[in-house]
Design an enzyme around this catalytic site. Structure first.
Site, PDB file in Angstrom:
ATOM      1  CG  ASP A 168      -2.064   0.961   1.110  1.00 47.68           C
ATOM      2  OD1 ASP A 168      -3.223   0.506   1.044  1.00 47.68           O
ATOM      3  OD2 ASP A 168      -1.819   2.194   1.069  1.00 47.68           O
ATOM      4  CG  ASN A 212     -12.026  -0.698   4.499  1.00 51.25           C
ATOM      5  OD1 ASN A 212     -12.375  -1.170   5.577  1.00 51.25           O
ATOM      6  ND2 ASN A 212     -10.853  -0.124   4.320  1.00 51.25           N
ATOM      7  N   GLY A 224     -15.402   3.170   4.344  1.00 49.82           N
ATOM      8  CA  GLY A 224     -14.164   3.842   3.955  1.00 49.82           C
ATOM      9  C   GLY A 224     -13.537   3.317   2.683  1.00 49.82           C
ATOM     10  CD  GLN A 225     -14.902  -0.435  -2.126  1.00 46.50           C
ATOM     11  OE1 GLN A 225     -16.024  -0.699  -1.722  1.00 46.50           O
ATOM     12  NE2 GLN A 225     -14.376  -0.987  -3.207  1.00 46.50           N
ATOM     13  CB  SER A 226     -10.654   5.396  -0.860  1.00 49.69           C
ATOM     14  OG  SER A 226      -9.502   4.583  -0.735  1.00 49.69           O
ATOM     15  CG  HIS A 253      -8.746  -2.948  -2.125  1.00 46.16           C
ATOM     16  ND1 HIS A 253      -9.742  -2.286  -2.818  1.00 46.16           N
ATOM     17  CD2 HIS A 253      -8.559  -2.256  -0.984  1.00 46.16           C
ATOM     18  CE1 HIS A 253     -10.129  -1.233  -2.119  1.00 46.16           C
ATOM     19  NE2 HIS A 253      -9.440  -1.204  -0.995  1.00 46.16           N
TER      20      HIS A 253
END
Ligand code: AMP
Length: 113
Positions: free
Chosen positions: A30, A86, A92-94, A99
């Site tokens: 990340d 997420n 909070g999935q951005s 993934h």
């Protein structure tokens, strides 16, 4: 999908610090790590989130979780690690490409924030 950063990483069109790749998935560090070890495991094929997975994705989902365990083994996360996906804005999935986060090398609180 050319407008998806994780599709671009999977296609080798965007840089990433790889842990491993295979026919189904790519594992890479990340860019904004939340723990001393923080790796993302993504399917090569675009799936927007866990909610977008279908019964036909059963084998892929299993492979991705085994991929998370492979990351932990390759990074030597013997003391333990956490796998998180997420899903949706409230979680909070951005990035809208499925993934799994593999987090380790620090104590991880529970419940998560
Ligand atoms: P989430 O917020 O659960 O959707 O997780 C998306 C993760 O992707 C975040 O932890 C970001 O730091 C990470 N991320 C976004 N773009 C990149 C990139 N180009 N390379 C590596 N990690 C990324």
């Amino acid at each position: 999908m050319d407008d998806c950063i994780f599709c671009r990483i999977a296609a080798g069109k965007a840089a990433a610090r790889l842990v491993f790749t295979d026919d189904d998935m790519v594992a890479f560090h990340d860019v904004n790590p939340q723990a001393p070890a923080h790796v993302l495991v993504i399917p090569r094929r675009h799936v927007a989130s866990l909610s977008a997975a279908r019964p036909g994705d059963r084998e892929l989902l299993g492979a991705l979780l085994l991929g998370c365990a492979r990351v932990a083994a390759e990074l030597g996360l013997d003391a333990g690690y956490r796998v998180v996906t997420n899903t949706g804005p409230a979680a909070g999935q951005s990035v809208a490409h499925l993934h799994f986060h593999v987090l380790g090398r620090r104590a991880l609180g529970w419940p998560p924030g």
